[in-house]
Design a protein around this motif. Structure first.
Motif, PDB file in Angstrom:
ATOM      1  N   TYR A 225      42.021 -16.497  94.254  1.00 17.38           N
ATOM      2  CA  TYR A 225      42.940 -17.289  93.436  1.00 17.38           C
ATOM      3  C   TYR A 225      44.330 -17.208  94.061  1.00 17.38           C
ATOM      4  O   TYR A 225      44.563 -16.460  95.003  1.00 17.38           O
ATOM      5  CB  TYR A 225      42.934 -16.831  91.975  1.00 17.38           C
ATOM      6  CG  TYR A 225      43.310 -15.390  91.787  1.00 17.38           C
ATOM      7  CD1 TYR A 225      42.345 -14.397  91.787  1.00 17.38           C
ATOM      8  CD2 TYR A 225      44.640 -15.021  91.625  1.00 17.38           C
ATOM      9  CE1 TYR A 225      42.689 -13.070  91.646  1.00 17.38           C
ATOM     10  CE2 TYR A 225      44.994 -13.693  91.470  1.00 17.38           C
ATOM     11  CZ  TYR A 225      44.015 -12.720  91.488  1.00 17.38           C
ATOM     12  OH  TYR A 225      44.360 -11.405  91.343  1.00 17.38           O
ATOM     13  N   LEU A 247      40.559 -17.128  89.183  1.00 19.67           N
ATOM     14  CA  LEU A 247      41.339 -16.416  88.163  1.00 19.67           C
ATOM     15  C   LEU A 247      40.518 -16.186  86.888  1.00 19.67           C
ATOM     16  O   LEU A 247      40.575 -15.116  86.270  1.00 19.67           O
ATOM     17  CB  LEU A 247      42.615 -17.207  87.831  1.00 19.67           C
ATOM     18  CG  LEU A 247      43.641 -16.466  86.982  1.00 19.67           C
ATOM     19  CD1 LEU A 247      44.210 -15.258  87.720  1.00 19.67           C
ATOM     20  CD2 LEU A 247      44.796 -17.395  86.562  1.00 19.67           C
ATOM     21  N   ARG A 276      47.383 -18.421  83.291  1.00 16.27           N
ATOM     22  CA  ARG A 276      47.608 -19.666  84.042  1.00 16.27           C
ATOM     23  C   ARG A 276      49.034 -20.169  83.808  1.00 16.27           C
ATOM     24  O   ARG A 276      49.690 -20.623  84.735  1.00 16.27           O
ATOM     25  CB  ARG A 276      46.614 -20.743  83.613  1.00 16.27           C
ATOM     26  CG  ARG A 276      45.241 -20.530  84.158  1.00 16.27           C
ATOM     27  CD  ARG A 276      44.679 -21.785  84.833  1.00 16.27           C
ATOM     28  NE  ARG A 276      43.305 -21.544  85.252  1.00 16.27           N
ATOM     29  CZ  ARG A 276      42.948 -21.081  86.445  1.00 16.27           C
ATOM     30  NH1 ARG A 276      43.856 -20.821  87.370  1.00 16.27           N
ATOM     31  NH2 ARG A 276      41.689 -20.865  86.742  1.00 16.27           N
TER      32      ARG A 276
END
Ligand code: ATR
Length: 280
Positions: A225, A247, A276
């Motif tokens: 990620y 993630l 996020r």
């Protein structure tokens, strides 16, 4: 207060303490979670020291997952298939129980967070190292139609597939799923889901496979990620596929570890959303 940690080398970059602190807060569990750097030749010593100082369990990361598995007194099927453990729980009398939550973390992120069912799909797993070994069993358990493993070094893909094909807990699953190791040159086209479990992103390469393996709209999942996942994501998008980074897998494997230790499922989707936003 119960104590947990992530043990690895390096560990400075680890997001696990932040994830587990948030899980503990949201579920009202009295626990703390820290990072513990073990010398490359000192995993066992560091672990024993942690156990002697009231540690209740730990996550294990690179490069100690194989050593952690070998040290455990009992291991889950999925840790045994992977020959690696990312989660240890300490029982009475110094017993060590091992699990590997990486694969179920990946499967939950794909099926629950991304909303894509793997049952009946054609899946291509890229890589045959530790990361690939950690996810192959749980991917099979999701019931795909076909699961193909391909790797730069073909012999390693053959070994990984043979280990799974021989395992008694997978016998029934393998009646429904075709499990194969294939060389990259001979790969057929049109997979629904591609999972990149190679370290190629770290070297900045786009993808270690020809783009014809992607069905239009396929899910192209990278276990990396952040910036490490960028090259693979750009490659996927340029060829009509839908990229997803790792993630969610990170958060979901943590949620499974947390549940293994505490017997409580944390609200992982909410924590993933928060992360996020923080990274955006
Ligand atoms: P990990 O625990 O992260 O899986 P590993 O066990 O060293 O690390 O495995 C790395 C994987 O990435 C292997 O499948 C490796 O292929 P080889 O078995 O041929 O070494 C793969 N890999 C690493 N760099 C790569 C690259 N540039 N292109 C393709 N595959 C690569």
């Amino acid at each position: 207060m119960d104590h947990y940690c992530v043990l690895g080398n390096p560990v400075a970059h680890s997001k696990s303490p932040a994830i587990h602190a948030r899980f503990a807060e949201l579920t009202g569990q009295a626990m703390d979670y820290s990072k513990l750097l073990a010398p490359l030749d000192g995993f066992i010593h560091t672990l024993r020291h942690w156990m002697a100082h009231d540690g209740r369990g730990c996550n294990v990361t690179v490069p100690f997952k194989f050593e952690a598995f070998r040290l455990a007194n009992t291991a889950s099927d999925r840790a045994t298939l992977a020959q690696a453990a990312n989660t240890l729980k300490f029982g009475d009398g110094g017993q060590i129980l091992a699990d590997n939550t990486d694969g179920i973390g990946l499967v939950n992120d794909i099926q629950i967070n991304a909303g894509i069912s793997l049952a009946g799909r054609d899946i291509l797993l890229l890589g045959a190292g530790g990361a690939a070994a950690g996810v192959l069993g749980p991917l099979l358990a999701a019931g795909p139609r076909r699961l193909v493993v391909t790797n730069r070094t073909h012999a390693k893909a053959l070994d990984l597939v043979a280990r799974h094909a021989d395992h008694p807990s997978l016998r029934d699953l393998l009646q429904k799923t075709e499990l194969l190791a294939q060389e990259q040159q001979g790969l057929e086209a049109n997979f629904d889901v591609i999972v990149n479990a190679t370290a190629s992103s770290l070297g900045g390469s786009a993808a270690p496979v020809d783009a014809r393996v992607l069905k239009p709209g396929a899910l192209a999942y990278d276990m990396m990620y952040g910036t490490a996942a960028q090259g693979f994501a750009d490659w996927a998008r340029a060829h009509g596929a839908m990229p997803r980074d790792g993630l969610g897998m990170l958060v979901e494997q943590a949620a499974e570890s947390f549940a293994f230790w505490r017997g409580v499922r944390p609200p992982s989707a909410q924590v993933l959303q928060d992360m996020r936003k923080a990274l955006a």
